[in-house]
Design a protein around this motif. Structure first.
Motif, PDB file in Angstrom:
ATOM      1  N   TYR A 125       0.837  -1.211   0.000  1.00 21.53           N
ATOM      2  CA  TYR A 125       0.000   0.000   0.000  1.00 21.53           C
ATOM      3  C   TYR A 125       0.867   1.255   0.000  1.00 21.53           C
ATOM      4  O   TYR A 125       0.648   2.170  -0.804  1.00 21.53           O
ATOM      5  N   ASP A 126       1.842   1.300   0.894  1.00 18.82           N
ATOM      6  CA  ASP A 126       2.703   2.484   0.997  1.00 18.82           C
ATOM      7  C   ASP A 126       3.434   2.756  -0.313  1.00 18.82           C
ATOM      8  O   ASP A 126       3.550   3.899  -0.756  1.00 18.82           O
ATOM      9  N   GLN A 127       3.914   1.687  -0.957  1.00 22.49           N
ATOM     10  CA  GLN A 127       4.628   1.842  -2.221  1.00 22.49           C
ATOM     11  C   GLN A 127       3.680   2.320  -3.317  1.00 22.49           C
ATOM     12  O   GLN A 127       4.022   3.180  -4.131  1.00 22.49           O
ATOM     13  N   SER A 128       2.465   1.767  -3.335  1.00 19.62           N
ATOM     14  CA  SER A 128       1.479   2.141  -4.358  1.00 19.62           C
ATOM     15  C   SER A 128       1.079   3.602  -4.214  1.00 19.62           C
ATOM     16  O   SER A 128       0.947   4.325  -5.205  1.00 19.62           O
TER      17      SER A 128
ATOM     18  N   LEU B 207      -6.602  10.143  -1.964  1.00 22.83           N
ATOM     19  CA  LEU B 207      -5.980   8.830  -2.132  1.00 22.83           C
ATOM     20  C   LEU B 207      -6.837   7.770  -1.450  1.00 22.83           C
ATOM     21  O   LEU B 207      -7.428   8.018  -0.392  1.00 22.83           O
ATOM     22  N   PRO B 208      -6.940   6.583  -2.037  1.00 27.63           N
ATOM     23  CA  PRO B 208      -7.711   5.515  -1.382  1.00 27.63           C
ATOM     24  C   PRO B 208      -7.052   5.115  -0.074  1.00 27.63           C
ATOM     25  O   PRO B 208      -5.822   5.119   0.055  1.00 27.63           O
ATOM     26  N   THR B 209      -7.858   4.758   0.917  1.00 25.75           N
ATOM     27  CA  THR B 209      -7.320   4.343   2.213  1.00 25.75           C
ATOM     28  C   THR B 209      -6.815   2.912   2.149  1.00 25.75           C
ATOM     29  O   THR B 209      -7.160   2.149   1.225  1.00 25.75           O
TER      30      THR B 209
ATOM     31  N   ILE C 176      -5.131  -5.768  -2.375  1.00 23.83           N
ATOM     32  CA  ILE C 176      -3.707  -5.991  -2.116  1.00 23.83           C
ATOM     33  C   ILE C 176      -3.455  -7.438  -1.697  1.00 23.83           C
ATOM     34  O   ILE C 176      -2.488  -8.072  -2.150  1.00 23.83           O
ATOM     35  N   ASP C 177      -4.306  -7.975  -0.831  1.00 26.52           N
ATOM     36  CA  ASP C 177      -4.138  -9.362  -0.395  1.00 26.52           C
ATOM     37  C   ASP C 177      -4.192 -10.322  -1.585  1.00 26.52           C
ATOM     38  O   ASP C 177      -3.398 -11.264  -1.672  1.00 26.52           O
ATOM     39  N   GLN C 178      -5.140 -10.087  -2.491  1.00 28.10           N
ATOM     40  CA  GLN C 178      -5.243 -10.943  -3.676  1.00 28.10           C
ATOM     41  C   GLN C 178      -3.992 -10.831  -4.541  1.00 28.10           C
ATOM     42  O   GLN C 178      -3.519 -11.828  -5.098  1.00 28.10           O
TER      43      GLN C 178
END
Length: 308
Positions: A147-150, A253-255, A263-265
């Motif tokens: 998430y942080d990288q995205s 930005l999306p949470t 992300i899990d998928q």
């Protein structure tokens, strides 16, 4: 003639599902349908070793029932849990009866059956192994890192919240623009005159949108227009528009919570792909001359040099 490989599916399960529709079709004409009975309470879980039925002495257990419940082919939408459990027991009885008959007929001893059994055993083993191993990669820490990288790679995007009125010709659009600029309420005029069924009942409200979501002519006008102002008529492939910009902002930005499932998928799929590649690299794989060439091993033909 095509071999009827799926005839066994016409079991008590399929028949039970068909009966309610059949009964409705045979009801006397003019008779009002009876009120739907209240849903049966969800059944208590059955322990895996608990025997729920026997077929010629062979047990069917709660564990068998759980496996059948997880079969996507037996999802039974619209059937409550209690009914589904009863139907699945009937299905497993039919399955066991049929399997016993097939064993007696020595179906399991044929080369074709053994090949199929080996194939589906390998497939099931791989599926279970990949799911178990890949889920280890979907940790909260890994998800947060993705998430942080995205988020770092996401570019800020401007969004506009606007209303519009769509009509067929420029003359009508000019009259509407003049009415609104003269003080009439945009929402009321939109409800009265707009040809856009999707936004007409909402006073022409289109909500928030980024530039690429709209056709070029509409987007260019909406994003240039100052907040609170009404545009002159704008022509697009859909007709003539009068636009009012309500607000502008940088798209939020999306949470993490909004993206977590996605992300899990991603982590699971990547872990599965990486695991398969690792296993292939570590294995001794020999393709014989009889095997068709692998697409990954085929080299594209070199392009001919251009003639002068």
């Amino acid at each position: 003639m095509t071999k009827p490989t799926h005839l066994w599916r016409a079991s008590a399960l399929a028949l039970a599902l068909a009966l309610p529709g059949l009964a409705a079709a045979q009801a006397p004409a003019g008779k009002a349908p009876e009120a739907k009975a209240a849903e049966t309470p969800a059944p208590a879980p059955i322990a895996p070793d608990t025997v729920v039925a026997k077929v010629n002495g062979q047990p069917i257990t709660g564990g068998d029932l759980a496996v059948a419940s997880d079969d996507p082919a037996l999802s039974l939408p619209g059937v409550d849990d209690a009914q589904k459990q009863g139907l699945l027991v009937d299905y497993l009885v039919d399955l066991k009866v049929g399997a016993q008959a097939a064993e007696a007929a020595k179906v399991a001893e044929t080369p074709d059956f053994k090949r199929k059994l080996n194939y589906f055993r390998d497939k099931l083993l791989l599926d279970e192994y990949l799911e178990r191993e890949a889920r280890k990669a979907a940790t909260p820490e890994a998800a947060r890192a993705v998430y942080d990288q995205s988020v770092k790679l996401m570019k800020p995007e401007e969004e506009v919240h606007a209303r519009h009125i769509l009509v067929d010709n420029e003359a009508e659009a000019k009259k509407i623009a003049a009415r609104i600029k003269g003080g009439e309420d945009f929402g009321k005029v939109a409800a009265e005159t707009s040809k856009d069924p999707g936004s007409k009942t909402e006073g022409g409200d289109l909500g928030w949108f980024t530039k690429e979501r709209m056709v070029k002519e509409f987007a260019d006008a909406a994003f240039k227009l100052p907040v609170g102002q009404v545009s002159d008529p704008i022509k697009t492939q859909f007709g003539w528009h009068v636009i009012k910009v309500e607000e502008k902002r940088v798209k939020p930005l999306p949470t993490f919570d909004e993206l977590k499932e996605q992300i899990d998928q991603h982590l699971i799929r990547k872990a599965q792909q990486d695991l398969i590649l690792k296993l292939r690299q570590e294995a001794k794989i020999e393709r014989t001359a009889a095997a068709p060439p692998s697409p990954s091993e085929q080299k594209p033909e070199a392009a001919e040099p251009k003639k002068p």
